[in-house]
Design a protein around this motif. Structure first.
Motif, PDB file in Angstrom:
ATOM      1  N   ASN A 179      14.916  23.562 -20.153  1.00 11.15           N
ATOM      2  CA  ASN A 179      15.015  23.476 -21.616  1.00 11.15           C
ATOM      3  C   ASN A 179      14.810  24.829 -22.289  1.00 11.15           C
ATOM      4  O   ASN A 179      14.091  24.950 -23.275  1.00 11.15           O
ATOM      5  CB  ASN A 179      14.024  22.443 -22.167  1.00 11.15           C
ATOM      6  CG  ASN A 179      14.265  21.071 -21.570  1.00 11.15           C
ATOM      7  OD1 ASN A 179      15.417  20.662 -21.368  1.00 11.15           O
ATOM      8  ND2 ASN A 179      13.198  20.353 -21.280  1.00 11.15           N
ATOM      9  N   GLY A 180      15.414  25.877 -21.697  1.00 13.73           N
ATOM     10  CA  GLY A 180      15.355  27.210 -22.297  1.00 13.73           C
ATOM     11  C   GLY A 180      14.115  28.021 -21.970  1.00 13.73           C
ATOM     12  O   GLY A 180      14.003  29.169 -22.369  1.00 13.73           O
ATOM     13  N   THR A 181      13.182  27.463 -21.252  1.00 13.22           N
ATOM     14  CA  THR A 181      11.949  28.181 -20.888  1.00 13.22           C
ATOM     15  C   THR A 181      11.978  28.497 -19.398  1.00 13.22           C
ATOM     16  O   THR A 181      12.293  27.644 -18.573  1.00 13.22           O
ATOM     17  CB  THR A 181      10.708  27.318 -21.196  1.00 13.22           C
ATOM     18  OG1 THR A 181      10.727  26.966 -22.574  1.00 13.22           O
ATOM     19  CG2 THR A 181       9.427  28.072 -20.868  1.00 13.22           C
ATOM     20  N   THR A 182      11.628  29.748 -19.070  1.00 13.20           N
ATOM     21  CA  THR A 182      11.597  30.174 -17.671  1.00 13.20           C
ATOM     22  C   THR A 182      10.158  30.430 -17.249  1.00 13.20           C
ATOM     23  O   THR A 182       9.403  31.112 -17.943  1.00 13.20           O
ATOM     24  CB  THR A 182      12.428  31.454 -17.471  1.00 13.20           C
ATOM     25  OG1 THR A 182      13.774  31.170 -17.840  1.00 13.20           O
ATOM     26  CG2 THR A 182      12.395  31.913 -16.023  1.00 13.20           C
ATOM     27  N   THR A 183       9.807  29.855 -16.104  1.00 14.36           N
ATOM     28  CA  THR A 183       8.467  30.017 -15.540  1.00 14.36           C
ATOM     29  C   THR A 183       8.608  30.544 -14.114  1.00 14.36           C
ATOM     30  O   THR A 183       9.422  30.031 -13.338  1.00 14.36           O
ATOM     31  CB  THR A 183       7.724  28.663 -15.503  1.00 14.36           C
ATOM     32  OG1 THR A 183       7.755  28.085 -16.799  1.00 14.36           O
ATOM     33  CG2 THR A 183       6.294  28.836 -15.044  1.00 14.36           C
ATOM     34  N   THR A 184       7.811  31.540 -13.772  1.00 14.23           N
ATOM     35  CA  THR A 184       7.821  32.098 -12.426  1.00 14.23           C
ATOM     36  C   THR A 184       6.475  31.826 -11.770  1.00 14.23           C
ATOM     37  O   THR A 184       5.426  32.082 -12.372  1.00 14.23           O
ATOM     38  CB  THR A 184       8.087  33.619 -12.463  1.00 14.23           C
ATOM     39  OG1 THR A 184       9.345  33.849 -13.101  1.00 14.23           O
ATOM     40  CG2 THR A 184       8.110  34.204 -11.061  1.00 14.23           C
TER      41      THR A 184
END
Length: 163
Positions: A58-63
């Protein structure tokens, strides 16, 4: 001048021996040489040196650095790939649990153009078989696993270093 004649039985035996000795000899098939990628993969043992998951949802990137939370006993595990498309997963010098087997066997394969590797690793929790693009050289390889999730993708890149 003397004529020598062999008895007919001796002549027949002699001809039979010649035919057997000169007959169709079955030669042992030479093993096919390994292709460069397989040769590179089976030439050494491989240990995970990095494991990162990037989730875009949903448009959010998490690493997430998965390797940072590996217990020390898992960081010394290694894989040996064999040219018969089997692999040995070894617990390394330090087992996480005394009851764990030291070695387990899995299988691996290439796709037709050797850009995707599939492994069935009995020790990989949550996903017994995994498949993805591979970037391989003599020192290391990266296997990328991509999963579709609700609203995005989850990409895990596992780096193996040869030793």
């Amino acid at each position: 001048m003397k004529n020598f004649s062999l008895p007919s039985n001796s002549l027949a035996l002699f001809c039979a021996l010649i035919l057997v000795a000169c007959g169709d000899k079955k030669t042992k098939e030479e093993p096919k040489p390994l292709d460069v990628k397989t040769e590179t993969l089976v030439a050494r043992s491989w240990r995970v040196s990095a494991d990162v998951t990037v989730t875009t949802q949903n448009g959010t990137t998490t690493t997430v650095d998965n390797y940072a939370v590996y217990p020390a006993c898992a960081k010394d595990d290694f894989i040996q790939f064999k040219d018969d498309k089997t692999m040995i997963v070894d617990e390394g010098p330090t087992k996480c649990a005394a009851s764990d087997p030291q070695r387990q066997t899995g299988v691996w394969s290439w796709n037709s153009d050797q850009t995707i590797m599939t492994m069935t690793d009995p020790t990989f929790s949550g996903r017994g078989t995994y498949s993805g693009p591979i970037d391989l050289n003599a020192a290391a390889f990266k296997l990328t696993l991509v999963d579709a999730i609700a609203g995005g993708t989850k990409t895990q890149t596992i780096t193996y270093t040869g030793f």
